[in-house]
Design an enzyme around this catalytic site. Sequence first.
Site, PDB file in Angstrom:
ATOM      1  CB  SER A 140      -6.836   2.905 -10.005  1.00 47.27           C
ATOM      2  OG  SER A 140      -6.398   4.047  -8.949  1.00 47.27           O
ATOM      3  CE1 TYR A 153      -3.280  -0.735  -7.617  1.00 47.32           C
ATOM      4  CE2 TYR A 153      -3.273   1.917  -7.527  1.00 47.32           C
ATOM      5  CZ  TYR A 153      -4.095   0.636  -7.278  1.00 47.32           C
ATOM      6  OH  TYR A 153      -5.454   0.428  -7.294  1.00 47.32           O
ATOM      7  CE  LYS A 157      -5.011  -1.367 -10.585  1.00 49.59           C
ATOM      8  NZ  LYS A 157      -6.034  -2.380 -10.628  1.00 49.59           N
ATOM      9  CB  THR A 188     -11.235  -1.672   0.438  1.00 52.55           C
ATOM     10  OG1 THR A 188     -10.176  -1.147  -0.208  1.00 52.55           O
ATOM     11  CG2 THR A 188     -12.452  -1.294  -0.384  1.00 52.55           C
TER      12      THR A 188
END
Length: 264
Positions: A140, A153, A157, A188
């Site tokens: 990401s 998160y 990553k 998404t």
Amino acid sequence: MPFSDKIVWITGASSGIGKALAIELSNQDAKLILSSRKKDDLELVKNACKNSANVKIITLDLENYTNLQSTADEAIAAFGKVDILVNNGGISQRSLVKDTHISVDKRIMDINYLGTIALTKAILPHFIKNKTGHFVVTTSIVGKIGTPLRSSYAASKHALHGFFDSLRTENHQNNIAVTLICPGFVYTNVSKNALTGNGTPQQKMDVATENGIQPERFAKLMAKAIKQRKEEIYISGVKEKFGVYVKRFFPKIFSIMIRKMSVT
């Protein structure tokens, strides 16, 4: 076709980037192994591919990372080998640090980091034996910069970048490539499925995600990067890329900029 007869294993293939990449690579004549937890959704992706006879389905749960060796063996047996492993499966987050229970931090690291590297380690001996292989990792932009509401998160990553940069260096002599794909906002369900502080899904789409790159367009750019064996590539809008470069060269300015991001 650039992927003609290449055997590509894609995790997180039941929706979003994984689904779009599967269809794109199928159109380029790749043989595919599709994995996620959702077998019914994988069947729909398989049927959307150009030649469903060249698509195998293997369910897996990255959170159950202690049992992935047998899954890797099954994937190798499907077509006799694996040429490319696309580590695309994962989960996101939308919560402030102060509101995020430690169990959520652990779950995100288990899925995004430990699950990914466990699967990578399971297939690595196969690549070394064949003296060729390619790991593709969906990280990401947040794997390069930390932003509000995504602390766990971002950590998962960032960890992937450290691990795969090391793996690339260690296995250069074995002709094993590593491509780190850094998406910005892509249209998404990633934000809908993102975990909140108590571990429940957010169940709504962020405005930025809704305005993101269409997954079909993203998949074409991702396939091109894989073909060219890029080491690291940012596939995003101008603002996200700009943030990466400001962080790199003007970290103090970036800190001021990022504080102005909405945290609600």
